[in-house]
Enzyme design. Structure first.
Site, PDB file in Angstrom:
ATOM      1  N   HIS A 137       0.799  -1.223   0.000  1.00 39.86           N
ATOM      2  CA  HIS A 137       0.000   0.000   0.000  1.00 39.86           C
ATOM      3  C   HIS A 137       0.833   1.275   0.000  1.00 39.86           C
ATOM      4  O   HIS A 137       0.291   2.370  -0.045  1.00 39.86           O
ATOM      5  CB  HIS A 137      -0.925   0.035   1.228  1.00 39.86           C
ATOM      6  CG  HIS A 137      -0.195   0.301   2.504  1.00 39.86           C
ATOM      7  ND1 HIS A 137       0.419  -0.698   3.211  1.00 39.86           N
ATOM      8  CD2 HIS A 137       0.048   1.444   3.182  1.00 39.86           C
ATOM      9  CE1 HIS A 137       0.998  -0.178   4.280  1.00 39.86           C
ATOM     10  NE2 HIS A 137       0.800   1.125   4.288  1.00 39.86           N
TER      11      HIS A 137
HETATM   12  C1  UD1 Z   1      -1.407   5.147   6.865  1.00 40.86           C
HETATM   13  C2  UD1 Z   1      -0.092   5.539   7.507  1.00 40.86           C
HETATM   14  C3  UD1 Z   1       0.961   4.481   7.259  1.00 40.86           C
HETATM   15  C4  UD1 Z   1       0.453   3.088   7.599  1.00 40.86           C
HETATM   16  C5  UD1 Z   1      -0.874   2.830   6.889  1.00 40.86           C
HETATM   17  C6  UD1 Z   1      -1.451   1.480   7.258  1.00 40.86           C
HETATM   18  C7  UD1 Z   1       0.437   7.958   7.599  1.00 40.86           C
HETATM   19  C8  UD1 Z   1       1.252   9.016   7.005  1.00 40.86           C
HETATM   20  N1  UD1 Z   1       0.435   6.790   6.949  1.00 40.86           N
HETATM   21  O1  UD1 Z   1      -1.225   5.172   5.460  1.00 40.86           O
HETATM   22  O2  UD1 Z   1       2.072   4.776   8.075  1.00 40.86           O
HETATM   23  O3  UD1 Z   1       1.402   2.116   7.189  1.00 40.86           O
HETATM   24  O4  UD1 Z   1      -1.786   3.859   7.282  1.00 40.86           O
HETATM   25  O5  UD1 Z   1      -2.731   1.294   6.792  1.00 40.86           O
HETATM   26  O6  UD1 Z   1      -0.172   8.177   8.617  1.00 40.86           O
HETATM   27  N2  UD1 Z   1      -8.911   5.093   3.202  1.00 40.86           N
HETATM   28  C9  UD1 Z   1     -10.135   4.458   3.110  1.00 40.86           C
HETATM   29  N3  UD1 Z   1     -10.643   3.887   4.224  1.00 40.86           N
HETATM   30  C10 UD1 Z   1     -10.007   3.927   5.418  1.00 40.86           C
HETATM   31  C11 UD1 Z   1      -8.756   4.582   5.484  1.00 40.86           C
HETATM   32  C12 UD1 Z   1      -8.219   5.143   4.380  1.00 40.86           C
HETATM   33  O7  UD1 Z   1     -10.761   4.397   2.058  1.00 40.86           O
HETATM   34  O8  UD1 Z   1     -10.517   3.400   6.411  1.00 40.86           O
HETATM   35  C13 UD1 Z   1      -8.328   5.724   2.024  1.00 40.86           C
HETATM   36  C14 UD1 Z   1      -8.080   7.203   2.213  1.00 40.86           C
HETATM   37  O9  UD1 Z   1      -9.186   7.918   1.884  1.00 40.86           O
HETATM   38  C15 UD1 Z   1      -6.905   7.449   1.315  1.00 40.86           C
HETATM   39  C16 UD1 Z   1      -6.151   6.151   1.337  1.00 40.86           C
HETATM   40  O10 UD1 Z   1      -7.063   5.159   1.816  1.00 40.86           O
HETATM   41  O11 UD1 Z   1      -7.340   7.687   0.010  1.00 40.86           O
HETATM   42  C17 UD1 Z   1      -4.920   6.210   2.188  1.00 40.86           C
HETATM   43  O12 UD1 Z   1      -5.235   6.529   3.533  1.00 40.86           O
HETATM   44  P1  UD1 Z   1      -4.257   7.469   4.416  1.00 40.86           P
HETATM   45  O13 UD1 Z   1      -4.861   7.667   5.742  1.00 40.86           O
HETATM   46  O14 UD1 Z   1      -3.857   8.623   3.606  1.00 40.86           O
HETATM   47  O15 UD1 Z   1      -2.919   6.724   4.622  1.00 40.86           O
HETATM   48  P2  UD1 Z   1      -2.490   5.218   4.478  1.00 40.86           P
HETATM   49  O16 UD1 Z   1      -1.951   4.992   3.127  1.00 40.86           O
HETATM   50  O17 UD1 Z   1      -3.562   4.326   4.963  1.00 40.86           O
END
Ligand code: UD1
Length: 364
Positions: free
Chosen positions: A210
């Site tokens: 991811h």
């Molecule tokens: C975050 C953490 C990372 C960790 C990862 C594990 C930071 C900088 N990054 O990255 O260290 O390894 O989590 O999962 O804090 N989204 C959903 N549903 C959710 C959560 C997220 O659809 O429940 C989507 C968000 O809208 C976004 C993407 O997933 O488009 C990424 O989510 P984001 O919170 O930006 O960071 P992660 O890549 O999950």
């Protein structure tokens, strides 16, 4: 008088680090722990299922910060978390890991003179292009208590000028959750899950990818799926997908149907542990999974240029790989030539109690 401790969680990798500490703080009878969920992760499968699997109560505060750019997310968490700490006036705020919530809540607390403890301190990838590395370094530089999972953490912190009295080597708290939950899983439940996905014990590969560096660019994501498809000709491949990866796949119109890769939604903690424990190997870019596979003695290929968890390579089953090397590495594993690891010191399921002993000895 109970000491009031706020435990901050926000994203998936935080929940299994907080659960053992929350339980141990409750058990001690000396502390009143309060759970604040910033809402950085919000889907059922990315958040609530972990509260269920880890027997955690509902968070006392849910800040529902959601996603956004790094600045938007961090700022939004800071604003709403500050309101909570102004109201609650805790004796200590505990933050976990390296996500944006860790950074946001440690800054908000320190700015109004509330002490901060960082669990999983001292990890360094030395790669400042990773948002997590920025979060780690800033959080460590302002925390009052730094709980390290391995001694390389102590070395980094001392090298950065942190006073030795602040640093406590307590071991890996994630292993506390892993041990507890695996003990509660019956062999029947495990067999059912494998059957459900038509998988055979020790005869499939488990994938989690991811990180922006792997999945954000179309060319990189396509190249990864091409390698996964090749691997799946030799061994079944199962891939529970993070929403970021799923989102990029649909953005680029990548549809590996028929490629032999079993794509799943994100799994809960119990289900994921069962699949990991029984996999022949894991291919990942996660931080925590490098550690969990080391503990479980499952071969792990980490698709990254660096790791903040070098002990998983020096003592465990992990190796860093570049995409073109994966096929050779997989052949090495399939032919039984992979190294066997050992469990690092204090990865023993007792880290939370060591942290509570330290907290009990502090004048909070
Ligand atoms: C975050 C953490 C990372 C960790 C990862 C594990 C930071 C900088 N990054 O990255 O260290 O390894 O989590 O999962 O804090 N989204 C959903 N549903 C959710 C959560 C997220 O659809 O429940 C989507 C968000 O809208 C976004 C993407 O997933 O488009 C990424 O989510 P984001 O919170 O930006 O960071 P992660 O890549 O999950």
């Amino acid at each position: 008088m109970f000491k009031k401790i706020i435990c901050v969680v926000g994203a998936r990798p935080n929940f299994m680090k907080m659960a053992p500490l929350y339980a141990e703080l409750m058990r001690s009878g000396k502390f009143c722990p309060i759970i604040v969920h910033t809402g950085q992760h919000y889907d059922y499968q990315m958040s609530k299922v972990f509260f269920e699997d880890l027997s955690l109560p509902e968070p006392h505060y849910s800040l529902e910060s959601g996603s956004g750019t790094h600045a938007e997310q961090t700022a939004s968490i800071m604003l709403s978390f500050e309101r909570v700490i102004l109201k609650e006036k805790p004796d200590l705020v505990v933050v976990f890991g390296d996500v944006n919530s860790t950074l946001a809540c440690s800054i908000a607390s320190k700015k109004i003179s509330i002490p901060v403890a960082h669990v999983e301190a001292g990890l360094r990838s030395c790669d400042m292009s990773m948002p997590e590395e920025i979060n780690r370094k800033i959080t460590d530089s302002i925390s009052d208590l730094l709980f390290t999972p391995s001694l390389d953490g102590n070395k980094w912190l001392l090298g950065e000028g942190v006073h030795p009295d602040k640093i406590h080597f307590v071991g890996n708290i994630m292993i506390d959750s892993l041990v507890k939950v695996l003990e509660s899983i019956s062999s029947d439940a495990e067999a059912r899950l494998l059957n459900q996905h038509r998988l055979v014990k020790n005869k499939y590969a488990l994938i989690t990818l991811h990180r922006p560096s792997n999945v954000d660019e179309e060319s990189s994501l396509r190249a990864i799926f091409s390698v996964l498809s090749e691997i799946s000709a030799e061994i079944p491949v199962v891939f529970p997908m993070h929403p970021r990866t799923r989102g990029k796949m649909s953005l680029y119109g990548i549809n590996p149907a028929g490629g032999g890769v079993l794509l799943l939604d994100p799994l809960g903690y119990r289900q994921f542990l069962m699949l990991m424990r029984n996999a022949q190997f894991v291919l990942t870019d996660s931080g925590g999974i490098q550690e969990e596979t080391t503990f479980l003695n499952v071969p792990c290929l980490t698709l990254r240029k660096n790791t903040e968890r070098p002990i998983t390579i020096s003592e465990g089953t992990n190796a860093l790989v570049e995409l073109p090397e994966i096929r050779d590495m997989v052949h090495k594993i399939l032919s039984g030539k992979w190294k066997s690891g050992s469990k690092p010191a204090f990865w023993d399921g007792k880290t939370a109690s060591r942290i509570v002993s330290v907290l009990s000895s502090q004048s909070l």
